[in-house]
Design a protein around this motif. Structure first.
Motif, PDB file in Angstrom:
ATOM      1  N   THR A 314       0.824  -1.211   0.000  1.00 24.52           N
ATOM      2  CA  THR A 314       0.000   0.000   0.000  1.00 24.52           C
ATOM      3  C   THR A 314       0.857   1.259   0.000  1.00 24.52           C
ATOM      4  OG1 THR A 314      -1.739  -1.142   1.225  1.00 24.52           O
ATOM      5  CG2 THR A 314      -1.794   1.248   1.272  1.00 24.52           C
ATOM      6  N   MET A 315       1.950   1.222   0.751  1.00 22.59           N
ATOM      7  CA  MET A 315       2.811   2.391   0.872  1.00 22.59           C
ATOM      8  C   MET A 315       3.687   2.615  -0.360  1.00 22.59           C
ATOM      9  SD  MET A 315       2.165   3.816   3.808  1.00 22.59           S
ATOM     10  CE  MET A 315       0.458   3.416   3.392  1.00 22.59           C
ATOM     11  N   THR A 316       3.910   1.574  -1.151  1.00 23.13           N
ATOM     12  CA  THR A 316       4.874   1.682  -2.256  1.00 23.13           C
ATOM     13  C   THR A 316       4.267   1.569  -3.652  1.00 23.13           C
ATOM     14  OG1 THR A 316       5.325  -0.705  -2.108  1.00 23.13           O
ATOM     15  CG2 THR A 316       6.763   0.773  -0.853  1.00 23.13           C
ATOM     16  N   VAL A 317       3.012   1.133  -3.766  1.00 20.30           N
ATOM     17  CA  VAL A 317       2.448   0.857  -5.083  1.00 20.30           C
ATOM     18  C   VAL A 317       2.367   2.102  -5.955  1.00 20.30           C
ATOM     19  CG1 VAL A 317       0.017   1.177  -4.429  1.00 20.30           C
ATOM     20  CG2 VAL A 317       0.610  -0.420  -6.276  1.00 20.30           C
ATOM     21  N   ARG A 322       3.772  -0.644 -10.404  1.00 22.62           N
ATOM     22  CA  ARG A 322       3.250  -2.021 -10.422  1.00 22.62           C
ATOM     23  C   ARG A 322       4.302  -3.019 -10.900  1.00 22.62           C
ATOM     24  NH1 ARG A 322      -0.005   2.174  -9.070  1.00 22.62           N
ATOM     25  NH2 ARG A 322      -2.113   2.077  -9.937  1.00 22.62           N
ATOM     26  N   ARG A 323       5.050  -2.685 -11.956  1.00 24.13           N
ATOM     27  CA  ARG A 323       6.024  -3.620 -12.522  1.00 24.13           C
ATOM     28  C   ARG A 323       7.135  -3.945 -11.533  1.00 24.13           C
ATOM     29  NH1 ARG A 323       9.145  -2.545 -16.563  1.00 24.13           N
ATOM     30  NH2 ARG A 323       8.993  -4.467 -17.758  1.00 24.13           N
ATOM     31  N   VAL A 324       7.628  -2.939 -10.836  1.00 18.55           N
ATOM     32  CA  VAL A 324       8.716  -3.157  -9.876  1.00 18.55           C
ATOM     33  C   VAL A 324       8.258  -4.091  -8.762  1.00 18.55           C
ATOM     34  CG1 VAL A 324      10.182  -2.057  -8.141  1.00 18.55           C
ATOM     35  CG2 VAL A 324       9.850  -0.966 -10.358  1.00 18.55           C
ATOM     36  N   LEU A 325       7.056  -3.854  -8.236  1.00 17.38           N
ATOM     37  CA  LEU A 325       6.545  -4.705  -7.162  1.00 17.38           C
ATOM     38  C   LEU A 325       6.350  -6.140  -7.638  1.00 17.38           C
ATOM     39  CD1 LEU A 325       3.917  -2.439  -5.328  1.00 17.38           C
ATOM     40  CD2 LEU A 325       6.282  -2.919  -4.696  1.00 17.38           C
ATOM     41  N   LEU A 326       5.859  -6.303  -8.862  1.00 13.66           N
ATOM     42  CA  LEU A 326       5.666  -7.658  -9.391  1.00 13.66           C
ATOM     43  C   LEU A 326       6.999  -8.369  -9.594  1.00 13.66           C
ATOM     44  CD1 LEU A 326       2.743  -7.399 -11.977  1.00 13.66           C
ATOM     45  CD2 LEU A 326       2.768  -8.668  -9.833  1.00 13.66           C
ATOM     46  N   LEU A 327       8.005  -7.652 -10.069  1.00 15.41           N
ATOM     47  CA  LEU A 327       9.323  -8.266 -10.271  1.00 15.41           C
ATOM     48  C   LEU A 327       9.946  -8.699  -8.942  1.00 15.41           C
ATOM     49  CD1 LEU A 327      11.048  -6.125 -13.054  1.00 15.41           C
ATOM     50  CD2 LEU A 327      10.593  -8.575 -13.095  1.00 15.41           C
ATOM     51  N   GLY A 376       0.191 -10.899  -4.642  1.00  9.02           N
ATOM     52  CA  GLY A 376      -1.069 -11.077  -3.938  1.00  9.02           C
ATOM     53  C   GLY A 376      -2.150 -10.082  -4.297  1.00  9.02           C
ATOM     54  N   ILE A 377      -1.781  -8.885  -4.784  1.00 11.34           N
ATOM     55  CA  ILE A 377      -2.802  -7.863  -5.031  1.00 11.34           C
ATOM     56  C   ILE A 377      -2.625  -7.128  -6.363  1.00 11.34           C
ATOM     57  CG2 ILE A 377      -1.465  -6.133  -3.738  1.00 11.34           C
ATOM     58  CD1 ILE A 377      -5.319  -6.434  -4.149  1.00 11.34           C
ATOM     59  N   VAL A 378      -1.396  -6.917  -6.823  1.00 10.79           N
ATOM     60  CA  VAL A 378      -1.174  -6.106  -8.026  1.00 10.79           C
ATOM     61  C   VAL A 378      -1.912  -6.639  -9.260  1.00 10.79           C
ATOM     62  CG1 VAL A 378       0.585  -5.254  -9.633  1.00 10.79           C
ATOM     63  CG2 VAL A 378       1.004  -5.159  -7.178  1.00 10.79           C
ATOM     64  N   PRO A 379      -1.967  -7.977  -9.488  1.00 11.03           N
ATOM     65  CA  PRO A 379      -2.727  -8.460 -10.652  1.00 11.03           C
ATOM     66  C   PRO A 379      -4.182  -8.001 -10.662  1.00 11.03           C
ATOM     67  CG  PRO A 379      -1.337 -10.218  -9.827  1.00 11.03           C
ATOM     68  CD  PRO A 379      -1.240  -9.087  -8.838  1.00 11.03           C
ATOM     69  N   PHE A 380      -4.812  -7.944  -9.501  1.00 16.40           N
ATOM     70  CA  PHE A 380      -6.205  -7.519  -9.422  1.00 16.40           C
ATOM     71  C   PHE A 380      -6.342  -6.022  -9.719  1.00 16.40           C
ATOM     72  CE2 PHE A 380      -5.843 -11.280  -6.726  1.00 16.40           C
ATOM     73  CZ  PHE A 380      -6.882 -12.054  -7.222  1.00 16.40           C
ATOM     74  N   ILE A 381      -5.317  -5.247  -9.364  1.00 14.48           N
ATOM     75  CA  ILE A 381      -5.312  -3.809  -9.675  1.00 14.48           C
ATOM     76  C   ILE A 381      -5.121  -3.600 -11.173  1.00 14.48           C
ATOM     77  CG2 ILE A 381      -4.114  -1.619  -9.297  1.00 14.48           C
ATOM     78  CD1 ILE A 381      -3.316  -2.635  -6.532  1.00 14.48           C
ATOM     79  N   CYS A 444       6.413  -8.108 -21.166  1.00 17.21           N
ATOM     80  CA  CYS A 444       5.074  -7.777 -21.670  1.00 17.21           C
ATOM     81  C   CYS A 444       4.271  -6.779 -20.845  1.00 17.21           C
ATOM     82  CB  CYS A 444       4.238  -9.069 -21.778  1.00 17.21           C
ATOM     83  SG  CYS A 444       4.961 -10.318 -22.845  1.00 17.21           S
ATOM     84  N   MET A 445       4.669  -6.541 -19.599  1.00 16.49           N
ATOM     85  CA  MET A 445       3.825  -5.747 -18.710  1.00 16.49           C
ATOM     86  C   MET A 445       4.076  -4.248 -18.859  1.00 16.49           C
ATOM     87  SD  MET A 445       1.614  -7.113 -16.596  1.00 16.49           S
ATOM     88  CE  MET A 445       1.688  -5.848 -15.358  1.00 16.49           C
ATOM     89  N   PRO A 446       3.019  -3.446 -18.992  1.00 16.05           N
ATOM     90  CA  PRO A 446       3.176  -1.990 -18.994  1.00 16.05           C
ATOM     91  C   PRO A 446       3.161  -1.446 -17.564  1.00 16.05           C
ATOM     92  CG  PRO A 446       0.880  -2.512 -19.345  1.00 16.05           C
ATOM     93  CD  PRO A 446       1.607  -3.834 -19.203  1.00 16.05           C
ATOM     94  N   GLU A 447       3.675  -0.257 -17.370  1.00 10.77           N
ATOM     95  CA  GLU A 447       3.556   0.412 -16.068  1.00 10.77           C
ATOM     96  C   GLU A 447       2.283   1.261 -16.101  1.00 10.77           C
ATOM     97  OE1 GLU A 447       3.359   1.075 -12.744  1.00 10.77           O
ATOM     98  OE2 GLU A 447       5.405   0.314 -12.941  1.00 10.77           O
ATOM     99  N   THR A 448       1.439   1.118 -15.078  1.00  8.59           N
ATOM    100  CA  THR A 448       0.159   1.831 -15.058  1.00  8.59           C
ATOM    101  C   THR A 448       0.070   2.859 -13.943  1.00  8.59           C
ATOM    102  OG1 THR A 448      -0.840   0.110 -13.661  1.00  8.59           O
ATOM    103  CG2 THR A 448      -1.017  -0.171 -16.049  1.00  8.59           C
ATOM    104  N   LYS A 449       1.129   3.021 -13.190  1.00  9.77           N
ATOM    105  CA  LYS A 449       1.124   3.933 -12.036  1.00  9.77           C
ATOM    106  C   LYS A 449       0.723   5.346 -12.426  1.00  9.77           C
ATOM    107  CE  LYS A 449       5.003   5.630 -10.707  1.00  9.77           C
ATOM    108  NZ  LYS A 449       6.374   5.837 -10.166  1.00  9.77           N
ATOM    109  N   GLY A 450      -0.357   5.866 -11.807  1.00  6.12           N
ATOM    110  CA  GLY A 450      -0.767   7.249 -11.981  1.00  6.12           C
ATOM    111  C   GLY A 450      -1.281   7.615 -13.358  1.00  6.12           C
ATOM    112  N   LYS A 451      -1.523   6.626 -14.217  1.00 10.62           N
ATOM    113  CA  LYS A 451      -1.956   6.907 -15.584  1.00 10.62           C
ATOM    114  C   LYS A 451      -3.457   6.719 -15.744  1.00 10.62           C
ATOM    115  CE  LYS A 451       2.400   5.465 -17.791  1.00 10.62           C
ATOM    116  NZ  LYS A 451       2.984   4.519 -18.770  1.00 10.62           N
ATOM    117  N   SER A 452      -4.034   7.485 -16.649  1.00 13.95           N
ATOM    118  CA  SER A 452      -5.437   7.291 -17.002  1.00 13.95           C
ATOM    119  C   SER A 452      -5.538   6.116 -17.965  1.00 13.95           C
ATOM    120  CB  SER A 452      -6.002   8.552 -17.656  1.00 13.95           C
ATOM    121  OG  SER A 452      -5.373   8.764 -18.909  1.00 13.95           O
TER     122      SER A 452
END
Length: 479
Positions: A314-317, A322-327, A376-381, A444-452
């Motif tokens: 929660t503090m770092t997402v 998202r990509r960094v946390l998943l890696l 545990g959570i990023v895929p659902f986001i 294959c994964m894009p970064e979605t942080k803060g993007k519309s």
């Protein structure tokens, strides 16, 4: 001081995620009580359960979990997100209401199926609802509340079952079911859903609630958001009556098949990490590994670390992305499962591992902590961020159905696989899955942080870069 709109978004998020807390209680209740039901002190009138029955109890809930995305997804599209959330509350209430009478396996099976249905509905509807009411800048943080509340429930279930008794969790869950249902009654419907149904006045009113004071003053930011919702949901010819109906061709356009493929793959990360059977059979795994902590205490330690991991996520997402946390999560889980596999292999080869009794607790605790940070959570986001709103509901439903089916197979046959192949083979298999997941994230994964959604769509189609940046610089046109 927190702005009114942000406060309302957090309030709504905590309210709907009470369902995930209740679902976590059911997971936390199961692990220690599987050991109890398999012992001579079993509370079941049918006698202590076998290892095959343990697998059935652990996996039968996924039958309900597989049905939930279909039923709840259909209700969410036809009657609204709130109606689907209320349905989840009803099934949770039924699941826990029969538990005081669970003195034989058939009642427990029925309770687990209803609980699984509620869990599947929670995982499909709650992230969808939260993403639709959230501002882009806090969408990721609010999305991680799903994991925090679920893991809080797991820890609470472990503690209550260990220190009080196996039925005390039931009464707490029933109370929370009532609170959850009442809370959902007072929440406005998702503004995006109302725009889809062309209920503009209700949509703007709901959006005002979730944006607070900024909406009341009709700022350019609010009017731009209204315009964006209208553009997304009236793309094409708005005069067509069927413009919002979904056809097979909607899933086959170039701009949509890549996000769909990413969702189909990323939802499997958690099942492949080994965390699902670990949380289901926590006490049993530590019992068989001859850890120097009791199975019950080991379970509590693991659940506590998983909760801490969720908080770290929660503090770092919104900072790390998202990509960094998943890696970090996938590679970390690979190391943990490899370590646990090696330990149990040496144990199987009758090598003296007396000095390393701490390894099972350490490796499995690290696994759930690292898993909670990302997998545990990023895929659902991500699912709710990269999918076109028009096809989001059906694809999320399909992915949750896929997740439930794979989870059923993993949980159902994990005890059999351990018995036939050994714990080390299962752990090494999960390690290979984690490495494959990390490779997929890198390629294959894009970064979605803060993007519309529009910016994410551009990056997926290879037109991000300057174009995306220019969108940030141009002020939106007010409605």
């Amino acid at each position: 001081m927190v702005a009114k709109g942000v406060r309302n978004q957090y309030l709504a998020t905590y309210c709907v995620n009470l369902a995930t807390l209740i679902y976590g209680l059911s997971i936390g209740w199961l692990s220690p009580n599987l050991v109890l039901m398999a012992s001579d002190d079993t509370p079941l009138t049918t006698g202590k359960i076998t290892s095959e029955q343990q697998g059935t109890i652990g996996s039968i809930g996924t039958i309900g979990c597989m049905l939930a995305p279909l039923v709840c997804g259909w209700v969410a599209e036809i009657a609204g997100r709130k109606s689907a959330l209320m349905m989840i509350g009803v099934t949770q209430l039924i699941s826990w209401a029969v538990m005081p009478f669970a003195t034989n396996l058939n009642v427990i099976y029925a309770s687990r199926i209803f609980g699984g249905f509620a869990g599947g509905g929670t995982l499909s509807i709650v992230p969808l609802f939260v993403s639709e009411i959230s501002e882009d800048r806090i969408r990721g943080t609010l999305g991680t509340m799903l994991a925090i509340l679920c893991n809080s429930g797991i820890l609470l279930g472990f503690i209550i079952s260990h220190y009080i008794n196996c039925w005390a969790v039931t009464y707490l869950a029933l109370l929370m079911c009532v609170v959850y249902s009442l809370g959902c009654c007072f929440l406005p419907e998702s503004p995006q859903y109302l725009f889809v149904k062309k209920k503009k006045e209700k949509a703007i009113k709901a959006l005002r609630f979730y944006r607070g004071e900024e909406a009341e003053s009709e700022t350019s930011q609010f009017t731009a958001e209204v315009a964006r919702f209208k553009d997304i949901h009236t793309a094409g010819n708005p005069k067509k009556k069927e413009s919002n109906q979904i056809h097979i061709k909607d899933f086959l356009t170039r701009s949509r098949w890549k996000p769909i493929l990413i969702c189909v793959v990323v939802i499997l990360f958690q099942a492949g990490s080994g965390s699902i059977p670990l949380m289901t059979y926590t006490a049993t795994i530590f019992q068989e590994s001859h850890s120097n902590l009791s199975p019950a205490m080991s379970s509590i330690v693991v659940a506590a670390l998983q909760l801490i991991g969720s908080y770290v996520s929660t503090m770092t997402v919104e900072k790390a992305g998202r990509r960094v946390l998943l890696l970090i999560s996938t590679l970390g889980c690979a190391v943990c499962t490899t370590t646990m596999g090696t330990y149990t292999f040496l144990q199987e080869m009758q090598v003296d591992v007396g000095c390393f009794r701490w390894v099972p607790v350490a490796s499995m605790s690290a696994l759930v902590f690292i898993n909670a940070i990302g997998i545990g959570i990023v895929p659902f986001i991500i699912m709710t961020e990269i999918l076109d709103p028009k096809i989001r509901g059906p694809i999320v439903t399909f992915c949750l159905l896929e997740f439930s089916g794979v989870a059923f197979l993993v949980v159902r046959y994990f005890p059999v696989a351990v018995e036939q192949l050994g714990m080390y083979a299962c752990m090494w298999f999960f390690s290979c899955c984690c490495v494959a997941s990390a490779t997929f994230v890198l390629t294959c994964m894009p970064e979605t942080k803060g993007k519309s959604f529009e910016q994410i769509s551009e990056s997926l189609n290879g037109s991000g870069g300057k174009k995306s940046a220019s969108h940030k610089d141009v002020a939106p046109t007010p409605v």
